[in-house]
Write a protein that holds these residues in place. Structure first.
Motif, mmCIF file in Angstrom:
data_model
loop_
_atom_site.group_PDB
_atom_site.id
_atom_site.type_symbol
_atom_site.label_atom_id
_atom_site.label_comp_id
_atom_site.label_asym_id
_atom_site.label_seq_id
_atom_site.Cartn_x
_atom_site.Cartn_y
_atom_site.Cartn_z
ATOM 1 N N TYR A 214 35.197 -62.986 22.158
ATOM 2 C CA TYR A 214 34.780 -62.245 23.350
ATOM 3 C C TYR A 214 34.143 -60.888 23.071
ATOM 4 C CZ TYR A 214 37.550 -65.843 25.606
ATOM 5 O OH TYR A 214 38.050 -67.050 26.012
ATOM 6 N N GLY A 215 34.095 -60.453 21.818
ATOM 7 C CA GLY A 215 33.453 -59.190 21.475
ATOM 8 C C GLY A 215 34.447 -58.065 21.267
ATOM 9 N N ALA A 216 34.000 -57.044 20.518
ATOM 10 C CA ALA A 216 34.866 -55.928 20.134
ATOM 11 C C ALA A 216 35.360 -55.117 21.323
ATOM 12 C CB ALA A 216 34.140 -55.020 19.140
ATOM 13 N N ASP A 217 34.638 -55.153 22.438
ATOM 14 C CA ASP A 217 35.060 -54.364 23.600
ATOM 15 C C ASP A 217 35.980 -55.144 24.545
ATOM 16 O OD1 ASP A 217 33.042 -56.098 24.400
ATOM 17 O OD2 ASP A 217 32.136 -54.658 25.805
ATOM 18 N N PHE A 218 36.344 -56.359 24.185
ATOM 19 C CA PHE A 218 37.256 -57.162 24.990
ATOM 20 C C PHE A 218 38.629 -56.477 25.033
ATOM 21 C CE2 PHE A 218 40.369 -60.692 25.342
ATOM 22 C CZ PHE A 218 39.928 -61.266 26.524
ATOM 23 N N PRO A 219 39.168 -56.235 26.226
ATOM 24 C CA PRO A 219 40.460 -55.525 26.332
ATOM 25 C C PRO A 219 41.647 -56.441 26.019
ATOM 26 C CG PRO A 219 39.632 -56.035 28.507
ATOM 27 C CD PRO A 219 38.578 -56.503 27.530
ATOM 28 N N TYR A 220 41.684 -56.920 24.787
ATOM 29 C CA TYR A 220 42.705 -57.889 24.376
ATOM 30 C C TYR A 220 44.120 -57.390 24.641
ATOM 31 C CZ TYR A 220 45.697 -60.773 21.472
ATOM 32 O OH TYR A 220 46.704 -61.586 21.036
ATOM 33 N N ASP A 221 44.402 -56.160 24.223
ATOM 34 C CA ASP A 221 45.770 -55.652 24.355
ATOM 35 C C ASP A 221 46.226 -55.628 25.817
ATOM 36 O OD1 ASP A 221 46.022 -55.347 21.577
ATOM 37 O OD2 ASP A 221 45.108 -53.355 21.660
ATOM 38 N N THR A 222 45.327 -55.261 26.700
ATOM 39 C CA THR A 222 45.652 -55.230 28.130
ATOM 40 C C THR A 222 45.935 -56.626 28.653
ATOM 41 O OG1 THR A 222 44.278 -53.270 28.424
ATOM 42 C CG2 THR A 222 44.792 -54.549 30.412
ATOM 43 N N SER B 247 50.194 -69.331 30.652
ATOM 44 C CA SER B 247 50.156 -67.906 31.006
ATOM 45 C C SER B 247 48.799 -67.297 30.692
ATOM 46 C CB SER B 247 51.272 -67.157 30.264
ATOM 47 O OG SER B 247 52.533 -67.665 30.621
ATOM 48 N N TRP B 248 48.199 -67.677 29.550
ATOM 49 C CA TRP B 248 46.847 -67.213 29.225
ATOM 50 C C TRP B 248 45.829 -67.762 30.222
ATOM 51 C CZ3 TRP B 248 44.712 -63.312 27.134
ATOM 52 C CH2 TRP B 248 45.251 -62.682 26.015
ATOM 53 N N GLU B 249 45.963 -69.031 30.596
ATOM 54 C CA GLU B 249 45.027 -69.625 31.550
ATOM 55 C C GLU B 249 45.113 -68.937 32.913
ATOM 56 O OE1 GLU B 249 44.498 -74.126 29.764
ATOM 57 O OE2 GLU B 249 46.188 -73.756 31.090
ATOM 58 N N LYS C 39 46.647 -59.304 26.893
ATOM 59 C CA LYS C 39 47.816 -59.888 26.209
ATOM 60 C C LYS C 39 49.095 -59.401 26.857
ATOM 61 C CE LYS C 39 50.199 -61.555 22.497
ATOM 62 N NZ LYS C 39 51.106 -60.809 21.750
ATOM 63 N N ALA C 40 49.157 -58.110 27.184
ATOM 64 C CA ALA C 40 50.349 -57.566 27.851
ATOM 65 C C ALA C 40 50.558 -58.245 29.206
ATOM 66 C CB ALA C 40 50.218 -56.052 28.009
ATOM 67 N N GLU C 41 49.469 -58.468 29.929
ATOM 68 C CA GLU C 41 49.567 -59.142 31.228
ATOM 69 C C GLU C 41 50.039 -60.585 31.050
ATOM 70 O OE1 GLU C 41 46.489 -60.458 34.723
ATOM 71 O OE2 GLU C 41 46.127 -58.512 33.757
ATOM 72 N N MET C 42 49.471 -61.276 30.067
ATOM 73 C CA MET C 42 49.882 -62.653 29.781
ATOM 74 C C MET C 42 51.358 -62.682 29.388
ATOM 75 S SD MET C 42 50.870 -64.884 27.198
ATOM 76 C CE MET C 42 50.498 -63.882 25.779
ATOM 77 N N SER C 43 51.756 -61.745 28.542
ATOM 78 C CA SER C 43 53.137 -61.701 28.069
ATOM 79 C C SER C 43 54.120 -61.482 29.218
ATOM 80 C CB SER C 43 53.277 -60.602 27.017
ATOM 81 O OG SER C 43 54.563 -60.609 26.467
ATOM 82 N N ALA C 44 53.771 -60.573 30.126
ATOM 83 C CA ALA C 44 54.634 -60.348 31.286
ATOM 84 C C ALA C 44 54.762 -61.622 32.114
ATOM 85 C CB ALA C 44 54.072 -59.204 32.138
ATOM 86 N N ARG C 45 53.649 -62.330 32.263
ATOM 87 C CA ARG C 45 53.656 -63.590 33.011
ATOM 88 C C ARG C 45 54.530 -64.626 32.287
ATOM 89 N NH1 ARG C 45 48.677 -63.035 34.129
ATOM 90 N NH2 ARG C 45 48.738 -62.615 36.336
ATOM 91 N N TYR C 46 54.395 -64.684 30.968
ATOM 92 C CA TYR C 46 55.202 -65.616 30.151
ATOM 93 C C TYR C 46 56.696 -65.337 30.347
ATOM 94 C CZ TYR C 46 57.346 -67.689 26.015
ATOM 95 O OH TYR C 46 58.167 -68.408 25.176
ATOM 96 N N TRP C 47 57.095 -64.074 30.175
ATOM 97 C CA TRP C 47 58.520 -63.735 30.260
ATOM 98 C C TRP C 47 59.067 -63.910 31.676
ATOM 99 C CZ3 TRP C 47 61.313 -64.281 26.295
ATOM 100 C CH2 TRP C 47 60.764 -64.066 25.028
#
Length: 178
Positions: free
Chosen positions: A58-66, A22-24, A68-76
């Protein structure tokens, strides 16, 4: 042996491979390089540590939460489609253990709590794990860590902490009942 305690992700369920996939997929859409390397470093950590590792890479400005939410939706979505599979040999070992051990359930505190609830001596309890942190936790709890590697191979440190390393659940079952 008084009981066997199992980690769930990567040992019983092939969830870590599904998270990685899902992350890939998310990384491919957004052009995120080397996501597999970061994901492998996150195995066996908590959400805050995973976030820290991504931001470190990836740096402090990396939109991790966004992402991660997309990856999580894909996972579920994949889970909902039945793509989260049991690891090979899980049904068989649980059936065999059910006939010999009345109770089983999976940081050292978690394992110590499980042993306390089960009335089991940690020194006489196997903890089946696939992640480095899981092995470290079980060893710190005084248990007998058993590694069934999933995405990460055993390192010299992990080899020194484990009671045994098995290539699959089937080989662990054969060890238990031989």
């Amino acid at each position: 042996m008084q009981c066997v305690v199992f980690d769930m992700d990567g040992v019983l369920f092939d969830s870590e491979a599904l998270v990685l996939r899902s992350w890939e997929q998310t990384a491919e859409i957004h052009g995120i390089p080397d996501v597999r390397e970061v994901c492998l470093r996150c195995l066996g950590t908590n959400a805050a540590e995973s976030r820290r590792l991504f931001l470190e890479k990836y740096g402090a400005d990396f939109p991790y939460d966004t992402y991660k939410a997309e990856m999580s939706a894909r996972y579920w979505e994949n889970v909902g489609e039945g793509k989260l599979e049991l690891k090979p040999g899980v049904r068989e070992i649980l059936d065999a253990l059910r006939g010999r051990i009345d109770r089983s359930k999976p940081d050292p505190e978690i394992y110590l709590t499980a042993c306390r609830v089960l009335g089991a001596d940690p020194a006489e309890t196997y903890a089946v794990e696939d992640s480095y942190n899981g092995i470290r936790s079980a060893a710190a709890a005084g248990m007998r860590p058993v590694m069934i590697p999933d995405l990460l191979p055993p390192t010299p440190e992990i080899e020194s902490l484990t009671a045994k390393i098995f290539p699959s659940m089937t080989e662990f079952q054969q060890f238990l009942f031989s």
